[in-house]
Every structure is written in structure tokens, then in C-alpha cells.
Design an enzyme around this catalytic site. Structure first.
Site, PDB file in Angstrom:
ATOM      1  N   HIS A  15      11.744  -9.435   0.528  1.00 58.74           N
ATOM      2  CA  HIS A  15      11.020  -7.645  -0.103  1.00 58.74           C
ATOM      3  C   HIS A  15      12.293  -7.017   0.728  1.00 58.74           C
ATOM      4  CE1 HIS A  15       9.319  -4.423   1.332  1.00 58.74           C
ATOM      5  NE2 HIS A  15       8.095  -4.713   0.402  1.00 58.74           N
ATOM      6  N   ASP A  63       0.627  -0.739  -0.085  1.00 62.99           N
ATOM      7  CA  ASP A  63       0.655  -0.245  -0.216  1.00 62.99           C
ATOM      8  C   ASP A  63       1.025   1.311  -0.206  1.00 62.99           C
ATOM      9  OD1 ASP A  63      -1.549   0.299   3.273  1.00 62.99           O
ATOM     10  OD2 ASP A  63       0.740  -0.397   2.624  1.00 62.99           O
ATOM     11  N   PHE A  75       6.456   1.660  -4.276  1.00 57.40           N
ATOM     12  CA  PHE A  75       8.084   1.956  -3.838  1.00 57.40           C
ATOM     13  C   PHE A  75       8.286   3.480  -4.155  1.00 57.40           C
ATOM     14  CE2 PHE A  75       8.082  -2.305  -4.639  1.00 57.40           C
ATOM     15  CZ  PHE A  75       7.820  -3.015  -3.731  1.00 57.40           C
TER      16      PHE A  75
END
Length: 224
Positions: free
Chosen positions: A190, A68, A81
Site C-alpha cells: 500500500h 473506504d 485516494f
């Protein structure tokens, strides 16, 4: 209630029915109610679909999936990002830049604005497209996930040879929406400091592998 929609024709043609669905109308009602209550929502309404306006479906080559938007003032502008020019580069993006530098030997950019990627055919797709100021994850479970899952399915079904980059467990769950025989799916940890410092991000060579695949399939490499 005015329904906010994607303006780009290649996307609107593919998704037009979604904007008429009950879940999307409920989502729009939620956003209108939040606004009426005086809550600040990021990104600004005219930038919610920025990722799609800058990267038409017809020109899409790569999909990077986030969760989000950033929730502090001035950060979010509709691209996963990415942050606006002049805003401090967030830690996850710093780690993305470090991996790109390792892959390509290019200097690390001074700006966290990734519009240049979008204009080359990279869809920077958050699963949730809005957030309340200073409340991370506050708009999860309101309908955006249904909408963005439909987008991933649409890309998978209507196109071939798209590179999907799935970073972290949340993004990896989206692999079930993708025809892996038609597309190139790259998965890793991640880029957040927690994951990267545990050895799950650095060295994945995703940016190098992506460009090798694009070139092999007669497409122009991305200038990361």
C-alpha cells in the site's frame, strides 16, 4: 425510502438488479437512519457514485481499489485516494505522486483531485463508499462490500484487457474476483507511509507498466 443509484447508463444497465436486492435496501436503510440521527456522512450523497459518473463502464481501462473514504471534512468526493481541490494532499497520495514522478519524470501536482484520471478511464473504487465523519471504517460491513465486489466481478466478466491495481493486503484479496487471463493485475504494498517506508511501495513501477500494457493493446496511455 429513496434508493440512491448510479445515473450513468452503462453502469446502471449492468448493475440495475443490485439496487433491488435485500442487502442494498438494508444498506440504504442504514444510511437513512444515520442521517436521521444527525450524523455527518462523507462524501455528500450526490458524490457517493462520483467515480462511476466520471468513469463510465463503457470507457473504463484501469481500476484502482481503495478501502473506504477519507473521513475528515471536505476530503472525500467519491473517488478512492482523491481529495477535493484546496485540501491538503494525504500521505498515501503523496507517495502515489512520488512513484508517478519516478516512473514518468512528470512534476508532482499541487492538487490531490484525481478527477482527471477518472475522465481518462480510471475507476477509483473504494470497497466501502461512505463513512461517518471522523470515524474511519465506520461503514464497513454494512453492505457496500457486497455491492463493490459485484462491480469488480461485472468488470472482469464484461470487459477484457483492464488493468487492475491492487495495493495492500485488503485490495489484493479482490484478486479472486478477477479473471487474470483476461486482464492485467498489478499488486504491491500500500502507498501509506507505514507500508512505503518498509519498502513495499516505491519502485513497483505500476504506472509505467500500466501504460505499457495499454499501448501494447492499442489503447491510449493514461496521463498520470
Amino acid at each position: 425510502m429513496s434508493i440512491i443509484k448510479i445515473k450513468d447508463k452503462s453502469w446502471s444497465d449492468a448493475l440495475d438488479k443490485e439496487f433491488e436486492q435485500a442487502y442494498y435496501r438494508n444498506l440504504q436503510h442504514f444510511l437513512d437512519t444515520e442521517k436521521t440521527l444527525g450524523k455527518s456522512i462523507f462524501p455528500p450523497e450526490n458524490q457517493i457514485f462520483n467515480a462511476f459518473e466520471l468513469c463510465p463502464l463503457s470507457k473504463l481501462k484501469v481500476v484502482i481499489i481503495g478501502q473506504d473514504p477519507y473521513h475528515d471534512v471536505g476530503q472525500a468526493h467519491g473517488l478512492a485516494f482523491s481529495v477535493n481541490d484546496g485540501i491538503a494532499i494525504p500521505p498515501s497520495l503523496q507517495n502515489i505522486y512520488k512513484e508517478i514522478a519516478t516512473d514518468t519524470h512528470a512534476p508532482i501536482p499541487l492538487s490531490g483531485n484525481l478527477e482527471r484520471w477518472a475522465l481518462q478511464g480510471v475507476l477509483l473504487l473504494n470497497a466501502v463508499l461512505t463513512v461517518e465523519a471522523h470515524r474511519a471504517g465506520s461503514h464497513q460491513g454494512k453492505g457496500w462490500e457486497i455491492f463493490t465486489d459485484r462491480i469488480i466481478k461485472t468488470i472482469s466478466q464484461s470487459k477484457t484487457q483492464v488493468v487492475f491495481m491492487l495495493w495492500g493486503n485488503y485490495a489484493k484479496q479482490k484478486s479472486k474476483l478477477i479473471h487474470s487471463t483476461k486482464h492485467f493485475v498489478l499488486a504491491s504494498g500500500h502507498p501509506s507511509p507505514m507500508s512505503a517506508n518498509r519498502g513495499l511501495w516505491f519502485g513497483n513501477k505500476h504506472f509505467l507498466l500500466c501504460n505499457e500494457y495499454l499501448i501494447k493493446n492499442n489503447m491510449k496511455a493514461i496521463e498520470w
